[in-house]
Design a protein around this motif. Structure first.
Motif, mmCIF file in Angstrom:
data_model
loop_
_atom_site.group_PDB
_atom_site.id
_atom_site.type_symbol
_atom_site.label_atom_id
_atom_site.label_comp_id
_atom_site.label_asym_id
_atom_site.label_seq_id
_atom_site.Cartn_x
_atom_site.Cartn_y
_atom_site.Cartn_z
ATOM 1 N N GLY A 1 0.107 3.125 -3.053
ATOM 2 C CA GLY A 1 -1.232 3.725 -2.671
ATOM 3 C C GLY A 1 -0.645 5.395 -2.758
ATOM 4 O O GLY A 1 0.381 5.624 -3.065
ATOM 5 N N GLY B 1 -8.946 -1.686 0.318
ATOM 6 C CA GLY B 1 -8.482 -2.266 1.917
ATOM 7 C C GLY B 1 -8.956 -3.524 2.344
ATOM 8 O O GLY B 1 -8.564 -3.981 3.410
ATOM 9 N N TYR C 1 0.679 -1.225 0.067
ATOM 10 C CA TYR C 1 0.003 0.205 0.193
ATOM 11 C C TYR C 1 0.819 1.252 -0.161
ATOM 12 O O TYR C 1 0.433 2.207 -0.647
ATOM 13 C CB TYR C 1 -0.909 0.009 1.305
ATOM 14 N N HIS D 1 -3.659 4.416 -6.687
ATOM 15 C CA HIS D 1 -4.482 4.529 -5.444
ATOM 16 C C HIS D 1 -5.896 4.164 -5.776
ATOM 17 O O HIS D 1 -6.616 3.609 -4.783
ATOM 18 C CB HIS D 1 -4.331 5.508 -4.408
ATOM 19 N N VAL E 1 -5.868 4.515 -0.217
ATOM 20 C CA VAL E 1 -6.133 3.547 -1.312
ATOM 21 C C VAL E 1 -7.956 3.555 -1.417
ATOM 22 O O VAL E 1 -8.706 3.952 -0.502
ATOM 23 C CB VAL E 1 -5.801 2.227 -0.983
#
Length: 245
Positions: free
Chosen positions: A49, A72, A45, A67, A127
């Protein structure tokens, strides 16, 4: 209470909406089942992200785009894809495939921009496609405020599907985002991104609405779709009806 479908079929095959759905789902599956630990997932991430603190230092510019295709968890993915599935096809129908794709990405960038402005030195990764999808909601509200949307109401053990105008569904959604954004709610949700995407989407659709006649476009169709709406058989309520005397 959340929407499950609208009564606003598109006049053409929404190839871009289908592609966005497929890409988001494929990307999520590609890392969710291959990264074995929380550390690996967190590093992923941070790499792909959007990290505002890094962006402010001139790093991680690619995260502005990447992103939008990360999520998640399962619920995060499912919620975003549901809203994109319901509302995306109609904007693609009005804008055309290329125009809609540019609109979607621009809304995502606007959403990220407001989130970064609101908290520029946040050192965590952002994200999700929700900022771009919020732009889709804003555009839909401008063009089809009275299109009927079926929502599922869940209250303890009571389940009911009923139709309400799109402007109620989307206005309530936006008010909730604005409230949490104003209150600076810290629950891991980028509310400023939702607000930024929604406002950007509504503003970018405004020229399209004006070209179609503005209020005259709404008046011709009474704020509803410019084509026959889809018909669904709603499940009957188990609540007994009391006839008037």
């Amino acid at each position: 209470m959340f929407p499950i479908r609208d009564h606003n079929p598109s006049g053409r095959v929404p190839f871009v909406t289908y592609a966005l759905l497929a890409i988001n789902i494929a990307v999520f599956l590609s890392y969710w089942f291959t990264l074995r630990s929380g550390y690996e997932l967190g590093a992923f991430y941070y790499t792909w992200g959007l990290v505002p603190a890094q962006l402010m230092q001139g790093h991680g510019l690619g995260g502005l785009i990447t992103h939008m295709f990360l999520h998640g968890g399962w619920l995060h993915l499912a919620g975003n894809m549901l809203f994109l599935w319901i509302f995306g096809d109609n904007l693609e129908d009005e804008m055309g495939h290329v125009g809609y794709l540019l609109f979607y990405l621009t809304c995502g960038l606007a959403a990220a921009g407001l989130q970064v402005i609101g908290n520029p030195w946040f050192d965590g990764p952002l994200v999700g496609a929700s900022g771009a999808i919020a732009g889709v909601l804003g555009g839909y509200l401008m063009l089809f405020p009275r299109a009927r949307v079926d929502v599922l109401l869940i209250f303890i053990i009571f389940f009911r599907v009923f139709s309400i105008p799109a402007w109620i569904v989307l206005s309530v959604w936006f008010v909730v985002q604005a409230f949490h954004g104003y209150a600076a709610t810290e629950d891991g949700v980028a509310y400023l991104a939702h607000i930024g995407g929604f406002v950007a989407g509504a503003m970018m659709v405004l020229p399209i609405l004006l070209r179609r006649g503005g209020r005259a476009f709404w008046a011709r169709n009474e704020g509803m779709p410019p084509h026959p709406e889809a018909k669904y058989k709603l499940s009957p309520s188990r609540i007994p009806r009391v006839p008037k005397r």
